[in-house]
Design a protein around this motif. Sequence first.
Motif, short mmCIF file in Angstrom:
data_model
loop_
_atom_site.label_atom_id
_atom_site.label_comp_id
_atom_site.label_asym_id
_atom_site.label_seq_id
_atom_site.Cartn_x
_atom_site.Cartn_y
_atom_site.Cartn_z
N ALA A 72 33.55 37.44 49.23
CA ALA A 72 32.74 38.62 48.97
C ALA A 72 33.61 39.70 48.36
CB ALA A 72 32.12 39.13 50.27
N GLY A 73 32.96 40.68 47.81
CA GLY A 73 33.64 41.86 47.32
C GLY A 73 34.00 41.81 45.85
N PRO A 74 34.44 42.96 45.34
CA PRO A 74 34.79 43.05 43.92
C PRO A 74 35.97 42.15 43.54
CG PRO A 74 34.94 45.22 44.99
CD PRO A 74 34.52 44.23 46.02
N GLY A 75 36.84 41.84 44.49
CA GLY A 75 37.98 40.98 44.20
C GLY A 75 37.56 39.60 43.73
N VAL A 76 36.47 39.09 44.28
CA VAL A 76 35.96 37.78 43.86
C VAL A 76 35.41 37.87 42.44
CG1 VAL A 76 34.29 35.96 44.35
CG2 VAL A 76 35.48 37.06 46.23
N LEU A 77 34.64 38.93 42.19
CA LEU A 77 34.07 39.10 40.85
C LEU A 77 35.15 39.33 39.79
CD1 LEU A 77 30.85 41.23 41.44
CD2 LEU A 77 30.99 38.90 40.62
N LEU A 78 36.25 39.91 40.18
CA LEU A 78 37.33 40.17 39.22
C LEU A 78 38.38 39.07 39.24
CD1 LEU A 78 37.74 44.00 39.87
CD2 LEU A 78 36.51 42.87 38.00
N TYR A 95 32.50 32.94 35.80
CA TYR A 95 31.34 32.08 36.05
C TYR A 95 30.22 32.89 36.69
CZ TYR A 95 34.47 28.34 34.88
OH TYR A 95 35.35 27.53 34.21
N LEU A 96 30.59 33.78 37.61
CA LEU A 96 29.59 34.62 38.27
C LEU A 96 28.94 35.56 37.26
CD1 LEU A 96 31.60 35.38 41.52
CD2 LEU A 96 29.68 33.82 41.28
N VAL A 97 29.73 36.23 36.44
CA VAL A 97 29.19 37.10 35.39
C VAL A 97 28.42 36.25 34.38
CG1 VAL A 97 29.82 38.66 33.51
CG2 VAL A 97 31.00 38.83 35.71
N VAL A 109 42.10 36.16 32.99
CA VAL A 109 42.42 36.65 34.34
C VAL A 109 43.40 35.73 35.07
CG1 VAL A 109 41.46 37.20 36.61
CG2 VAL A 109 40.25 37.89 34.55
N TYR A 110 43.07 34.46 35.16
CA TYR A 110 43.88 33.55 35.97
C TYR A 110 45.25 33.31 35.35
CZ TYR A 110 45.12 29.63 38.96
OH TYR A 110 45.76 28.80 39.85
N THR A 111 45.27 33.11 34.05
CA THR A 111 46.54 32.83 33.39
C THR A 111 47.17 34.08 32.83
OG1 THR A 111 45.49 32.41 31.26
CG2 THR A 111 45.73 30.52 32.75
N GLY A 112 46.48 35.21 32.93
CA GLY A 112 47.03 36.46 32.43
C GLY A 112 46.99 36.55 30.91
N GLY A 113 46.34 35.61 30.27
CA GLY A 113 46.25 35.65 28.82
C GLY A 113 47.58 35.42 28.14
N GLY A 114 48.55 34.88 28.87
CA GLY A 114 49.88 34.67 28.30
C GLY A 114 49.91 33.54 27.30
N SER A 115 51.07 33.34 26.69
CA SER A 115 51.19 32.32 25.65
C SER A 115 51.05 30.91 26.22
CB SER A 115 52.53 32.47 24.93
OG SER A 115 53.59 32.32 25.85
N LEU A 139 24.72 41.45 46.24
CA LEU A 139 24.97 41.17 47.66
C LEU A 139 26.44 40.85 47.89
CD1 LEU A 139 21.82 39.02 48.51
CD2 LEU A 139 22.29 41.36 49.25
N GLY A 140 27.00 40.04 47.01
CA GLY A 140 28.42 39.71 47.13
C GLY A 140 29.32 40.89 46.84
N LEU A 141 28.94 41.70 45.88
CA LEU A 141 29.74 42.85 45.49
C LEU A 141 29.87 43.86 46.62
CD1 LEU A 141 31.24 44.17 43.11
CD2 LEU A 141 29.10 45.26 42.47
N VAL A 142 28.79 44.03 47.39
CA VAL A 142 28.84 45.01 48.49
C VAL A 142 29.48 44.45 49.76
CG1 VAL A 142 26.89 46.34 47.63
CG2 VAL A 142 26.50 44.55 49.34
#
Length: 186
Positions: A83-89, A95-97, A142-148, A70-73
């Motif tokens: 809503a949307g894929p931006g939230v899921l990504l 947490y959603l996944v 995602v949030y930190t970009g996986g940086g050092s 429902l959120g994805l669409v």
Amino acid sequence: MSTQVLAKPQSKVRDLCYIALMAALTAVCSWITVPIGPVPFTMQTFAISVALLLLGGRRGTLSIVLYLCLGLVGLPVFSGFGAGPGVLLGATGGYLVGFVAAGLVYWAVSPRVGSSLPAQTFCMLLVMVVNYAFGTVWFLKVYTGGGSAATLAGALATCVVPFILPGLVKMFLALVVWKRVGPYVH
């Protein structure tokens, strides 16, 4: 014979109604939000726990998948009416996944440990750990970009530690709902 023919469709309709009801409860609970940083406090995890406890692993997990679809669409069912894929990504998408992963773990473990209060408490703790693990790893990537600069300790301090006590309270409330309402859900 006619009783058997009618029983199966009725149970499917009932299952679909329960799944939809729990997806709606999850959406409403996600709107109850307290922003405390990049990861807000919501009541989503309460709804996820209630869905799994009341509906069991299969139907509970299906309600989680329906909620995410429902959120994805584009329906505003996520925290902050997102809503949307931006939230899921986004930063909290893990947490959603993780809700789905937690539901699958519950589905696998719950029948093996039984339906006693201690067994279901164990399952709910496991659900919480799985969800935190997915959310924390996702947050790091995602949030930190996986940086050092991204450290596991920093992510745990941001994504897990502030939520442990509220998570335990929500788990306790879900167990209370399960004990009170569970006998009426078939």
